[in-house]
Design a protein around this motif. Structure first.
Motif, PDB file in Angstrom:
ATOM      1  N   PHE A 172     -33.163  24.561 -39.794  1.00  0.00           N
ATOM      2  CA  PHE A 172     -31.958  23.842 -40.168  1.00  0.00           C
ATOM      3  C   PHE A 172     -30.901  24.019 -39.101  1.00  0.00           C
ATOM      4  N   VAL A 173     -30.135  22.950 -38.638  1.00  0.00           N
ATOM      5  CA  VAL A 173     -29.113  23.017 -37.598  1.00  0.00           C
ATOM      6  C   VAL A 173     -28.160  22.146 -38.240  1.00  0.00           C
ATOM      7  N   ARG A 174     -26.831  22.573 -37.460  1.00  0.00           N
ATOM      8  CA  ARG A 174     -25.691  21.929 -37.895  1.00  0.00           C
ATOM      9  C   ARG A 174     -25.453  20.606 -37.498  1.00  0.00           C
ATOM     10  N   PRO A 175     -24.873  19.576 -38.020  1.00  0.00           N
ATOM     11  CA  PRO A 175     -24.680  18.285 -37.914  1.00  0.00           C
ATOM     12  C   PRO A 175     -24.501  18.098 -36.145  1.00  0.00           C
ATOM     13  N   GLY A 176     -23.807  18.645 -35.734  1.00  0.00           N
ATOM     14  CA  GLY A 176     -23.296  18.139 -34.321  1.00  0.00           C
ATOM     15  C   GLY A 176     -24.169  19.314 -33.204  1.00  0.00           C
ATOM     16  N   PHE A 177     -25.294  19.769 -33.736  1.00  0.00           N
ATOM     17  CA  PHE A 177     -26.194  20.483 -32.938  1.00  0.00           C
ATOM     18  C   PHE A 177     -26.914  19.347 -31.785  1.00  0.00           C
ATOM     19  N   PRO A 178     -26.752  19.872 -30.388  1.00  0.00           N
ATOM     20  CA  PRO A 178     -27.289  18.937 -29.536  1.00  0.00           C
ATOM     21  C   PRO A 178     -28.835  18.773 -29.431  1.00  0.00           C
ATOM     22  N   ALA A 179     -29.581  19.832 -29.815  1.00  0.00           N
ATOM     23  CA  ALA A 179     -30.891  19.703 -29.753  1.00  0.00           C
ATOM     24  C   ALA A 179     -31.536  18.966 -30.633  1.00  0.00           C
ATOM     25  N   LYS A 180     -32.651  18.114 -30.425  1.00  0.00           N
ATOM     26  CA  LYS A 180     -33.188  17.299 -31.573  1.00  0.00           C
ATOM     27  C   LYS A 180     -34.707  17.882 -31.950  1.00  0.00           C
ATOM     28  N   THR A 181     -35.156  18.754 -30.877  1.00  0.00           N
ATOM     29  CA  THR A 181     -36.301  19.270 -31.159  1.00  0.00           C
ATOM     30  C   THR A 181     -36.474  20.741 -30.920  1.00  0.00           C
ATOM     31  N   ARG A 227     -29.448  19.169 -40.201  1.00  0.00           N
ATOM     32  CA  ARG A 227     -30.707  18.269 -39.746  1.00  0.00           C
ATOM     33  C   ARG A 227     -31.609  19.656 -39.732  1.00  0.00           C
ATOM     34  N   ALA A 228     -32.959  18.846 -40.172  1.00  0.00           N
ATOM     35  CA  ALA A 228     -34.149  19.732 -39.984  1.00  0.00           C
ATOM     36  C   ALA A 228     -34.751  19.567 -38.782  1.00  0.00           C
ATOM     37  N   LEU A 229     -34.845  20.732 -37.874  1.00  0.00           N
ATOM     38  CA  LEU A 229     -35.411  20.633 -36.548  1.00  0.00           C
ATOM     39  C   LEU A 229     -36.978  20.625 -36.562  1.00  0.00           C
ATOM     40  N   ALA A 230     -37.390  21.831 -37.511  1.00  0.00           N
ATOM     41  CA  ALA A 230     -39.093  22.042 -37.381  1.00  0.00           C
ATOM     42  C   ALA A 230     -39.171  22.997 -38.595  1.00  0.00           C
ATOM     43  N   VAL A 231     -40.425  22.505 -38.800  1.00  0.00           N
ATOM     44  CA  VAL A 231     -40.853  23.394 -40.280  1.00  0.00           C
ATOM     45  C   VAL A 231     -41.705  24.628 -39.536  1.00  0.00           C
ATOM     46  N   LEU A 232     -41.683  25.816 -40.246  1.00  0.00           N
ATOM     47  CA  LEU A 232     -42.561  26.825 -39.641  1.00  0.00           C
ATOM     48  C   LEU A 232     -43.755  27.199 -40.235  1.00  0.00           C
ATOM     49  N   THR A 233     -44.282  26.212 -40.801  1.00  0.00           N
ATOM     50  CA  THR A 233     -45.866  26.325 -41.253  1.00  0.00           C
ATOM     51  C   THR A 233     -46.785  25.722 -40.342  1.00  0.00           C
ATOM     52  N   PRO A 234     -48.047  26.122 -40.315  1.00  0.00           N
ATOM     53  CA  PRO A 234     -48.708  25.539 -39.080  1.00  0.00           C
ATOM     54  C   PRO A 234     -48.940  23.995 -39.007  1.00  0.00           C
ATOM     55  N   ALA A 235     -48.579  23.301 -40.106  1.00  0.00           N
ATOM     56  CA  ALA A 235     -48.818  22.170 -40.476  1.00  0.00           C
ATOM     57  C   ALA A 235     -47.691  21.288 -40.900  1.00  0.00           C
ATOM     58  N   ARG A 236     -47.351  20.270 -40.661  1.00  0.00           N
ATOM     59  CA  ARG A 236     -46.157  19.525 -41.351  1.00  0.00           C
ATOM     60  C   ARG A 236     -46.162  19.508 -42.871  1.00  0.00           C
ATOM     61  N   GLN A 237     -45.204  19.488 -43.572  1.00  0.00           N
ATOM     62  CA  GLN A 237     -45.021  19.790 -45.338  1.00  0.00           C
ATOM     63  C   GLN A 237     -44.831  18.307 -45.836  1.00  0.00           C
ATOM     64  N   ARG A 238     -45.140  18.436 -47.087  1.00  0.00           N
ATOM     65  CA  ARG A 238     -45.040  17.079 -47.719  1.00  0.00           C
ATOM     66  C   ARG A 238     -43.733  16.807 -48.251  1.00  0.00           C
ATOM     67  N   LEU A 239     -42.672  17.552 -48.274  1.00  0.00           N
ATOM     68  CA  LEU A 239     -41.311  17.317 -48.605  1.00  0.00           C
ATOM     69  C   LEU A 239     -40.508  16.777 -47.337  1.00  0.00           C
ATOM     70  N   MET A 240     -40.959  17.038 -46.349  1.00  0.00           N
ATOM     71  CA  MET A 240     -40.412  16.542 -45.020  1.00  0.00           C
ATOM     72  C   MET A 240     -41.423  16.030 -44.064  1.00  0.00           C
ATOM     73  N   PRO A 241     -42.329  15.216 -44.189  1.00  0.00           N
ATOM     74  CA  PRO A 241     -43.490  15.120 -43.403  1.00  0.00           C
ATOM     75  C   PRO A 241     -43.041  14.455 -41.947  1.00  0.00           C
ATOM     76  N   GLU A 242     -41.879  14.077 -41.901  1.00  0.00           N
ATOM     77  CA  GLU A 242     -41.344  13.538 -40.629  1.00  0.00           C
ATOM     78  C   GLU A 242     -40.863  14.684 -39.676  1.00  0.00           C
ATOM     79  N   VAL A 243     -40.825  15.736 -40.135  1.00  0.00           N
ATOM     80  CA  VAL A 243     -40.247  16.745 -39.460  1.00  0.00           C
ATOM     81  C   VAL A 243     -41.392  17.675 -38.727  1.00  0.00           C
ATOM     82  N   PRO A 244     -41.406  17.969 -37.521  1.00  0.00           N
ATOM     83  CA  PRO A 244     -42.608  18.426 -36.972  1.00  0.00           C
ATOM     84  C   PRO A 244     -42.758  20.053 -37.217  1.00  0.00           C
ATOM     85  N   SER A 245     -43.968  20.435 -36.750  1.00  0.00           N
ATOM     86  CA  SER A 245     -43.986  22.129 -37.092  1.00  0.00           C
ATOM     87  C   SER A 245     -43.670  22.618 -35.695  1.00  0.00           C
TER      88      SER A 245
END
Length: 332
Positions: free
Chosen positions: A132-141, A226-244
């Protein structure tokens, strides 16, 4: 005189046997009063939310109330030490993870207990993790995060990452990310997840790698982080739009998950341990608990025998000590 000595030995042996039998009988009658679940973090965090879903069905299974007690600080070691200071009678059970029992003693020189002082009764859940990143963090991926981390490190203003304390799993993950990316990052420890999130919301810290559930998802929807990425090998059901992270180049092998389990002092009488184990197995079958854990993003643990639970814990001790060694974690 010999007869007096024999009489003394016989009497002493009888008293010891009587005390032993009384202790066994007492253990077999467990529990006869409320059982405390020691949660080593402040109220409001993920650990606390898990406990408050477990305590009601666990109390029903035990036939006595299961009371939640929050005691944060010291990367969870203060709560862990309180359990060790309590009698070995099963009336104070530790809810925790490798964070508090394995990693904290490696990182904090003031902690004197060893992971082997505890015995795992049963795992309750496995949690997916995310960056998770702060609201003003410049990176999106994840790849943009890697580029940003390199840029600010070169400028002498290293990216900051929060954790729930020195030596916590979250600390190790941040340190491992720093090592994997080959750039300097600054660790900012907190007493608990709620405190770390607060500073993330206000742009005081850059990232927080942590387990998550609906509460965190809602905070993302509100724009507080903001959720930048999940640490599981695949995307997760609670945040399917967030990449692994596996979908990135820079953090392709950066994956992790953490389990929550219930522990007692290793010298707790076997009948007590068996009673707690049976109650936890019954608790895991509670449909409301399973639905609640699922809604929190937790994967409910499969049933374990006592031997399996203990062996899994011993394997974690070896694994996490190896991670700590790989990043040269030094006790402070």
């Amino acid at each position: 005189m010999p007869s007096l000595k024999r009489h003394f030995l016989k009497t002493t042996t009888g008293l010891l046997a009587g005390l032993l039998l009384a202790g066994v009988a007492s253990a077999q009658g467990f529990p006869t009063k409320p059982v405390t679940l020691m949660i080593p973090y402040p109220a409001g965090g993920l650990s606390d939310n898990i406990a408050r879903r477990v305590n009601v069905p666990l109390g029903a299974a035990l036939g006595q109330p299961a009371i939640v007690d929050n005691l944060g600080g010291g990367s969870g070691s203060i709560g862990a030490q309180k359990v060790l200071n309590a009698p070995s009678d099963g009336y104070m059970v530790f809810q925790g993870s490798p964070n508090e029992l394995i990693l904290a003693p490696l990182a904090i020189s003031a902690i004197k207990y060893k992971p082997e002082s505890f015995r795992q009764i049963h795992r309750i859940a496995l949690a997916p993790m995310a960056i998770f990143v702060r609201p003003g963090f410049p990176a999106k991926t994840a790849d943009e995060l890697a580029a940003h981390a390199a840029k600010v490190a070169k400028e002498g203003k290293p990216m900051t990452y929060a954790s729930v304390g020195v030596g916590s799993f979250y600390h190790l993950l941040g340190a491992k990310m720093s090592k994997d990316l080959g750039v300097e990052m600054t660790h900012v420890p907190y007493k608990g997840g709620a405190d770390a999130q607060r500073d993330l919301f206000t742009d005081l810290v850059d990232i927080f790698i942590t387990p998550y559930g609906p509460a965190q998802v809602e905070l993302v929807k509100q724009g507080k982080m903001r959720a930048l990425a999940v640490l599981t090998p695949a995307r997760q059901r609670l945040m399917p739009e967030v990449p692994s992270t596996t979908e990135s180049k820079a953090l392709k092998t950066f994956t992790a998950e953490i389990g929550t389990g219930y522990f007692v002092k290793r010298d707790t009488p076997e009948p007590v341990v068996q009673a707690l184990h049976q109650a936890l197995q019954k608790t895991l079958g509670d449909t409301q608990l399973r639905a609640g854990l699922f809604a929190m993003g937790q994967e409910t643990s499969p049933l374990q025998t006592l031997a399996e639970a203990d062996q899994a814990y011993k394997a974690e001790i070896s694994a996490y000590q190896a991670i700590a060694k790989s990043i040269n974690l030094q006790a402070q």
